[in-house]
Enzyme design. Structure first.
Site, mmCIF file in Angstrom:
data_model
loop_
_atom_site.group_PDB
_atom_site.id
_atom_site.type_symbol
_atom_site.label_atom_id
_atom_site.label_comp_id
_atom_site.label_asym_id
_atom_site.label_seq_id
_atom_site.Cartn_x
_atom_site.Cartn_y
_atom_site.Cartn_z
ATOM 1 N N LYS A 68 -8.236 7.118 -2.821
ATOM 2 C CA LYS A 68 -8.443 8.457 -3.400
ATOM 3 C C LYS A 68 -9.908 8.873 -3.425
ATOM 4 O O LYS A 68 -10.815 8.054 -3.317
ATOM 5 C CB LYS A 68 -7.833 8.517 -4.803
ATOM 6 C CG LYS A 68 -6.315 8.695 -4.721
ATOM 7 C CD LYS A 68 -5.657 9.028 -6.029
ATOM 8 C CE LYS A 68 -4.148 9.210 -5.782
ATOM 9 N NZ LYS A 68 -3.395 9.327 -7.034
ATOM 10 N N ARG B 115 0.523 1.713 -7.341
ATOM 11 C CA ARG B 115 0.979 2.409 -6.121
ATOM 12 C C ARG B 115 -0.154 2.382 -5.105
ATOM 13 O O ARG B 115 -1.241 2.865 -5.381
ATOM 14 C CB ARG B 115 1.354 3.846 -6.479
ATOM 15 C CG ARG B 115 1.911 4.659 -5.319
ATOM 16 C CD ARG B 115 2.223 6.086 -5.769
ATOM 17 N NE ARG B 115 2.733 6.896 -4.686
ATOM 18 C CZ ARG B 115 1.975 7.510 -3.788
ATOM 19 N NH1 ARG B 115 0.664 7.420 -3.848
ATOM 20 N NH2 ARG B 115 2.528 8.223 -2.824
HETATM 21 C C1 8Y7 Z 1 0.204 9.425 -6.951
HETATM 22 C C2 8Y7 Z 1 1.564 9.642 -6.735
HETATM 23 C C3 8Y7 Z 1 0.411 10.480 -5.077
HETATM 24 C C4 8Y7 Z 1 -0.187 8.764 -8.157
HETATM 25 C C5 8Y7 Z 1 2.158 8.614 -8.701
HETATM 26 C C6 8Y7 Z 1 -2.090 9.933 -2.822
HETATM 27 C C7 8Y7 Z 1 2.927 10.757 -4.957
HETATM 28 C C8 8Y7 Z 1 -1.635 11.220 -3.347
HETATM 29 N N1 8Y7 Z 1 -0.499 9.935 -5.897
HETATM 30 N N2 8Y7 Z 1 2.540 9.238 -7.584
HETATM 31 N N3 8Y7 Z 1 1.686 10.307 -5.557
HETATM 32 N N4 8Y7 Z 1 0.828 8.369 -8.990
HETATM 33 N N5 8Y7 Z 1 3.071 8.206 -9.595
HETATM 34 O O1 8Y7 Z 1 -3.330 9.865 -2.562
HETATM 35 O O2 8Y7 Z 1 -1.361 8.555 -8.467
HETATM 36 O O3 8Y7 Z 1 -1.336 8.985 -2.619
HETATM 37 S S1 8Y7 Z 1 0.118 11.338 -3.572
#
Ligand code: 8Y7
Length: 276
Positions: A222, A256
């Site tokens: 990120k 994640r």
């Molecule tokens: C997150 C996410 C994304 C996060 C959860 C990326 C779908 C952007 N970021 N879901 N999703 N938490 N729960 O950079 O931080 O992966 S998308």
């Protein structure tokens, strides 16, 4: 609080685990057409499972800042073939990354066992749709909407406001028939947050444990890492691993990430130290 029932597949969070990111969007798998896209996604998920992911998060709509919305039909065309192929080939649960009630319902029918909603079930019909599926849900905090959330994020006390928002969503879910044992929360790093907001949330992540449900975090690749190190997404692994370790040492139970193997290693080290 420690074992979630993901449509019959257990997700044991008694120690911290990794959620592998599987994007099934045209921008992440260009060229080659439909079959290639599904095949490549399935292969990538299998590799992540072999590397130790405890759950795979399948997304058909980009939620990056400034991303374009996708129709229900297009989102289903992207994710359903992948869920259908993976449900038979993997023993670990599959998560559907969506905010749309129609996609939640169809994805769980196809074999998903977890819903990851960056909008915390605030879309019309999402609360009811998710509750009817019976699977666990991750409720994530976001200020604003993806197309504009990074323009001018504002908080008086970001940690207190994020905790207050998530407490409210937990309460709404429980009133709608969810059990606390089906809920997971996430402060939503980068979703309507400046670098300072993201750092404060990480510094005080242990505050989220007061909600008494498992905490999930997503920081991999990120922009907060980019802002601190001045590096492109492909060079953000070290930064992401340190943030994952810090989060887990503050009590996060699910990380994640795009980088499953190295993150599994990092969590093993933190878990060993915490157990000593
Ligand atoms: C997150 C996410 C994304 C996060 C959860 C990326 C779908 C952007 N970021 N879901 N999703 N938490 N729960 O950079 O931080 O992966 S998308």
């Amino acid at each position: 609080m420690s074992v979630l029932d993901c449509a019959g597949k257990p997700l044991d969070l008694s120690s911290p685990q990794v959620m592998g990111v599987l994007n099934v969007t045209p921008d992440s798998f260009s060229d080659g057409g439909e079959f290639t896209r599904v095949e490549r996604a399935v292969e990538h998920a299998i590799v992540m499972a072999e590397q130790g992911a405890a759950i795979i998060d399948i997304g058909g709509e980009s939620t990056r800042p400034g991303a374009q919305p996708v129709s229900v039909a297009d989102e289903l065309d992207r994710v359903l073939p992948v869920i259908d192929a993976l449900r038979r080939r993997l023993t670990i649960p599959l998560s559907i990354d969506t905010s749309k009630p129609e996609v939640m319902t169809a994805a769980v029918s196809a074999g998903a066992g977890f819903i990851n909603d960056v909008n915390a079930l605030r879309a019309d019909g999402a609360l009811q749709a998710a509750q009817s599926t019976g699977v666990p849900v991750c409720l994530m905090h976001m200020q604003g909407a993806p197309d504009s959330m990074q323009e001018s994020p504002r908080y008086t006390d970001v940690v207190a406001e994020v905790v207050e928002f998530l407490a409210g969503r937990i309460q709404t879910c429980v009133r709608a028939g969810f059990e606390c044992a089906q809920l997971v929360v996430d402060p939503g790093f980068g979703f309507g947050k400046s670098l300072g907001h993201n750092l404060a949330l990480m510094r005080h992540l242990d505050t989220m444990n007061s909600l008494q449900v498992p905490v999930l975090i997503g920081v991999s690749r990120k922009s907060m890492i980019g802002a601190l190190l001045d590096v492109e997404p492909k060079d953000r692994l070290a930064g992401g691993l340190v943030l994952a370790a810090l989060a887990v040492s503050r009590g996060a139970r699910l990380v994640r990430t795009h980088d499953v193997g190295p993150t599994v290693d990092a969590l093993k080290i933190v878990t060993a130290v915490e157990a000593a």
